[in-house]
Design a protein around this motif. Structure first.
Motif, PDB file in Angstrom:
ATOM      1  N   VAL A 152      -4.155  85.603   1.452  1.00 44.87           N
ATOM      2  CA  VAL A 152      -5.194  84.849   2.153  1.00 44.87           C
ATOM      3  C   VAL A 152      -6.265  85.783   2.710  1.00 44.87           C
ATOM      4  O   VAL A 152      -7.152  85.341   3.442  1.00 44.87           O
ATOM      5  N   SER A 153      -6.195  87.050   2.347  1.00 40.41           N
ATOM      6  CA  SER A 153      -7.192  88.016   2.812  1.00 40.41           C
ATOM      7  C   SER A 153      -8.538  87.757   2.137  1.00 40.41           C
ATOM      8  O   SER A 153      -8.652  86.964   1.183  1.00 40.41           O
ATOM      9  N   GLU A 154      -9.548  88.456   2.609  1.00 38.72           N
ATOM     10  CA  GLU A 154     -10.906  88.311   2.057  1.00 38.72           C
ATOM     11  C   GLU A 154     -10.942  88.580   0.562  1.00 38.72           C
ATOM     12  O   GLU A 154     -11.745  88.000  -0.165  1.00 38.72           O
ATOM     13  N   LEU A 155     -10.045  89.439   0.080  1.00 36.29           N
ATOM     14  CA  LEU A 155      -9.985  89.761  -1.350  1.00 36.29           C
ATOM     15  C   LEU A 155      -9.763  88.514  -2.200  1.00 36.29           C
ATOM     16  O   LEU A 155     -10.371  88.360  -3.263  1.00 36.29           O
ATOM     17  N   HIS A 156      -8.903  87.612  -1.723  1.00 36.11           N
ATOM     18  CA  HIS A 156      -8.509  86.457  -2.532  1.00 36.11           C
ATOM     19  C   HIS A 156      -9.053  85.128  -2.026  1.00 36.11           C
ATOM     20  O   HIS A 156      -9.138  84.159  -2.792  1.00 36.11           O
ATOM     21  N   ASN A 157      -9.394  85.039  -0.756  1.00 38.81           N
ATOM     22  CA  ASN A 157      -9.751  83.748  -0.166  1.00 38.81           C
ATOM     23  C   ASN A 157     -11.171  83.324  -0.521  1.00 38.81           C
ATOM     24  O   ASN A 157     -12.095  84.144  -0.563  1.00 38.81           O
ATOM     25  N   VAL A 158     -11.345  82.022  -0.769  1.00 39.99           N
ATOM     26  CA  VAL A 158     -12.664  81.431  -1.002  1.00 39.99           C
ATOM     27  C   VAL A 158     -12.771  80.167  -0.148  1.00 39.99           C
ATOM     28  O   VAL A 158     -11.824  79.374  -0.071  1.00 39.99           O
ATOM     29  N   GLU A 159     -13.923  79.986   0.495  1.00 38.44           N
ATOM     30  CA  GLU A 159     -14.175  78.802   1.310  1.00 38.44           C
ATOM     31  C   GLU A 159     -15.048  77.826   0.523  1.00 38.44           C
ATOM     32  O   GLU A 159     -16.089  78.215  -0.013  1.00 38.44           O
ATOM     33  N   ILE A 160     -14.621  76.577   0.485  1.00 38.96           N
ATOM     34  CA  ILE A 160     -15.364  75.542  -0.237  1.00 38.96           C
ATOM     35  C   ILE A 160     -15.493  74.314   0.662  1.00 38.96           C
ATOM     36  O   ILE A 160     -14.504  73.862   1.254  1.00 38.96           O
ATOM     37  N   MET A 161     -16.700  73.793   0.761  1.00 35.74           N
ATOM     38  CA  MET A 161     -16.958  72.606   1.567  1.00 35.74           C
ATOM     39  C   MET A 161     -16.918  71.365   0.677  1.00 35.74           C
ATOM     40  O   MET A 161     -17.586  71.314  -0.365  1.00 35.74           O
ATOM     41  N   ASP A 162     -16.119  70.373   1.077  1.00 37.89           N
ATOM     42  CA  ASP A 162     -16.041  69.142   0.286  1.00 37.89           C
ATOM     43  C   ASP A 162     -17.202  68.211   0.629  1.00 37.89           C
ATOM     44  O   ASP A 162     -18.075  68.539   1.453  1.00 37.89           O
ATOM     45  N   ASN A 163     -17.219  67.052   0.008  1.00 36.76           N
ATOM     46  CA  ASN A 163     -18.342  66.127   0.177  1.00 36.76           C
ATOM     47  C   ASN A 163     -18.383  65.470   1.557  1.00 36.76           C
ATOM     48  O   ASN A 163     -19.342  64.768   1.880  1.00 36.76           O
TER      49      ASN A 163
END
Length: 564
Positions: free
Chosen positions: A243-254
Motif C-alpha cells: 500500500v506504499s506510494e510505489l504501488h498505491n493509486v487513488e481513483i475518484m468514483d462518479n
C-alpha cells in the motif's frame, strides 16, 4: 534504530556476481547459439571453490568457441543448482494416515500417492556455503527446508509456495509447510517484502502476495498460534509494502469518493538478469535509452504479476514492446490484498491486538468497496482490470471512467470469487445471487474448455494466454464457486476440477511428469508458448491436484482418464 539486515548491506556485492553472470550469459548465447539456450541457467551458476570472480571477469571476454566456453565454465563455476542439497523431509510418509479419505478409486489413489511422493524430489536445503560466502552465489540463504517448483526453477518462488503449502497440508507434511512459510517471513525481515524468488537478482520485485493466506491455512490445519505470532510483524510489513506510494493509486468514483487500489511496479529499469539476452533483443527494436529503460521497467513489473507474459499487460497484444503493466490496476492483485487485510484482522484478534484488528477489518472493507465500485462491470458480470492513462505518471487522484475498464476477457476477471472461500468468520464478501451471475458469465466467456479454464481467449503465443490453463487459476475460481452457497455453482466447480484432474492424469500417464501448465483445448496435453521451454515438476500443479482430490474426492466408478 536497528542496523539494516546483513543481506541488504551485502546486496551491492551480491549483484557484482550477477553482473558477471550476465556477461557469461551473453557470451554463451554468442558462442553456443540460440538452440536449447536458457539464459537463466547462467545466472544460477555459483562460483566454483577457489575460483576468483575478477579472474573470471577477465577470462570471459576471451572466450570465442564452444570448447573455450565449456572449459571456462568448468574452471570458474559449479553446476547450477549445486548450492541446493537434497533434503528428505522428515515428515514425509509414503502413505500418510488420513490421506485423501474421499478418494475411493484405486487408480486415482495410486496416482495421487505418486504425486505426493514428488515432494521428496522437490525438497531441498540451501547449502551452508551460501550463507558462509553469499558473494559467490545468486541463491539466497534461507533458514528452513524449501520445496522448489522443478526443472529450471531451482529456488523458492513466492506465489507458487501457496499451492505447494496447500498440497503439503493434504500430504500431512505440516513441518515442511511451516518451514516454507518461515522462509518467506525471513525474506520479509531481510528485504521488507517477499521476493519474487530467493535469488539476488529477484530483489527488485515481489509476486502476488499470498503469505497471509499460507499462514491462515497452516493455522487452520494445526492451530499453531505461535506461527501466527511469529509471522504477524512481517505481515504488517508486507502490507505496508503493497500500500506504499510505489504501488498505491487513488481513483475518484462518479460520486466523488476517493478509493485506494494497488498495482504492480518493480523497482527495476534494466534487463532482467535471468532473461537479459531476451529483454535486450526485444528492446533493440526501440531507439532511445529512455524508451528501453521504460520497457525494461514494464517487463519486470509484468514478472512481478506472475503473469509473465500475457496480452493482459499490452496495449497491442502482438507487440511485447507495448507492455504497460504499471498503468494497469489488476483485479487479482487487489483481491489478494483485500484477503491479506482480512487475514491480518483475524490474526490480530487471535493474538489480542483488537485495535489493529479493527483497522485491518476496515481496510479490507474499503478495498472491497473499491473493487466493487471501480472494477466491477455490471453489463459483463465480471470484474475488469482498470487502465490508467499511459501519458501520465500515476501521481495524484485519477477520475474514474467506464471506458478505462479493460473489457477483454481473462481468467483473472473471476478471481474475486475466491473470497467466497475465505470469510474468516467476518461475514461474506459476495452474496449467493451475485456469485451465480458471475458463474454464468464465466460459462459463456469462452474461457471454459474441455480440459479446464483458459487464461484468456486470445492466442498470442504468450504463455499466460489461450490455450494455456494454469493450476492456480483453476483452483482460485473453483474454490470460490464451491463456497458460494449455490448448488449450481458447486456442481460447476466440481466439473472444472474434474476436467483439470483428468488432464493432469492423462499427461502424467503419457509423460511420467506433472507439468507447469496445460493446453486446455485437449485432455492430456501440456502447455507451451512463452520465453522458455515447458517445465515439469511441478510444485503448484501437484498442490492443486491434491487439494482438488481432498476437497472433492473421486468415486470408485468415476473415470480418471480423459473422457472417450
Amino acid at each position: 534504530m536497528a542496523p539494516p539486515p546483513r543481506h541488504l548491506l551485502l546486496l551491492p556485492v551480491l549483484l557484482l556476481l550477477v553482473s558477471l553472470l550476465q556477461r557469461v550469459q551473453s557470451g554463451a548465447l554468442r558462442v553456443l547459439g540460440p538452440r536449447d539456450f536458457d539464459p537463466k541457467l547462467y545466472v544460477d551458476l555459483p562460483l566454483a571453490p577457489g575460483a576468483d570472480r575478477a579472474a573470471a571477469e577477465a577470462a570471459v571476454a576471451a572466450v570465442t568457441t564452444r570448447g573455450e566456453m565449456e572449459a571456462f565454465l568448468a574452471r570458474y563455476f559449479a553446476r547450477a543448482g549445486s548450492d541446493l542439497v537434497e533434503a528428505d523431509p522428515p515428515d514425509f510418509e509414503a502413505e500418510p494416515r488420513g490421506f485423501l479419505p474421499r478418494v475411493a478409486s484405486g487408480e486415482a489413489r495410486a496416482w495421487a500417492l505418486q504425486v505426493h511422493a514428488l515432494w521428496k524430489d522437490l525438497a531441498r536445503r540451501v547449502a551452508p556455503s551460501v550463507a558462509a560466502r553469499p558473494d559467490r552465489h545468486t541463491l539466497l540463504p534461507l533458514p528452513g527446508r524449501v520445496v522448489v517448483p522443478g526443472s529450471r526453477f531451482r529456488e523458492v518462488y513466492y506465489w507458487d509456495s501457496y499451492w505447494v503449502v496447500r498440497g503439503l497440508l493434504v500430504s500431512k507434511m505440516y513441518d515442511t509447510a511451516k518451514d516454507i512459510v518461515l522462509n518467506l517471513v525471513y525474506l520479509v525481515e531481510e528485504y521488507g517484502f517477499v521476493l519474487n524468488g530467493a535469488r539476488s537478482y529477484y530483489t527488485n520485485r515481489s509476486q502476488p502476495p499470498l503469505l497471509s493466506s499460507m499462514v491462515l491455512e497452516l493455522y487452520a490445519a494445526t492451530g499453531d498460534l505461535g506461527l501466527v505470532r511469529r509471522a504477524f510483524p512481517s505481515l504488517l510489513k508486507e502490507h505496508s509494502f503493497w500500500v506504499s506510494e510505489l504501488h498505491n493509486v487513488e481513483i475518484m468514483d462518479n460520486h466523488g469518493r476517493v478509493h485506494n487500489l494497488s498495482r504492480y511496479q518493480a523497482m527495476w529499469n534494466k534487463p532482467r538478469p535471468e532473461s537479459a539476452t531476451i529483454d535486450e533483443e526485444l528492446a533493440s527494436k526501440l531507439n532511445s535509452t529512455a524508451a528501453k529503460e521504460k520497457l525494461y521497467h514494464q517487463i519486470a513489473s509484468a514478472a512481478e504479476s506472475g503473469w509473465d507474459f500475457s496480452s493482459r499487460w499490452m496495449s497491442n497484444s502482438t507487440d511485447m514492446t507495448t507492455l504497460v503493466t504499471t498503468f494497469v490496476i489488476p483485479v487479482d492483485l487487489n483481491t489478494f490484498i483485500c484477503k491479506m487485510e482480512r487475514d491480518i484482522a483475524v490474526f490480530a484478534e487471535l493474538i489480542g491486538e483488537k485495535a489493529t484488528a479493527e483497522i485491518f477489518s476496515q481496510a479490507s472493507k474499503a478495498r472491497h468497496t473499491a473493487i466493487e465500485s471501480l472494477l466491477w462491470n455490471s453489463e459483463m458480470e465480471q470484474w475488469l482490470d482498470y487502465w490508467l492513462p499511459t501519458d501520465g505518471n500515476c501521481q495524484g487522484v485519477y477520475k474514474w471512467e467506464l471506458k478505462s475498464q479493460n473489457r477483454k476477457i481473462f481468467a483473472s476477471n473471476f478471481i474475486p470469487l475466491w473470497l467466497n472461500a475465505h470469510n474468516s468468520g467476518l461475514g461474506p464478501f459476495l452474496d449467493e445471487a451475485k456469485s451465480v451471475r458471475v458463474m454464468r458469465s464465466l460459462q459463456t466467456s469462452g474461457l471454459v474448455c474441455p480440459a479446464g479454464i483458459a487464461t484468456s481467449v486470445s492466442n498470442t503465443g504468450q504463455q499466460w494466454d489461450f490455450p494455456n490453463g494454469w493450476a492456480p487459476l483453476q483452483h482460485l475460481i473453483a474454490e470460490g464457486l464451491l463456497n458460494s452457497g449455490s448448488t449450481e455453482a458447486k456442481e460447476f466447480a466440481e466439473d472444472i476440477a474434474t476436467r483439470w484432474v483428468r488432464t493432469n492424469y492423462a499427461a502424467y500417464k503419457s509423460s511420467g511428469a506433472m507439468h507447469e501448465k496445460y493446453d486446455v483445448e485437449a485432455c492430456g496435453k501440456s502447455g507451451g508458448g512463452g520465453e522458455y521451454k515447458p517445465q515439469t515438476g511441478f510444485g503448484w500443479s501437484n498442490g492443486v491436484l491434491l487439494a482438488f482430490l481432498e476437497e472433492l474426492g473421486w468415486s470408485q466408478d468415476k473415470e480418471i482418464g480423459c473422457p472417450s
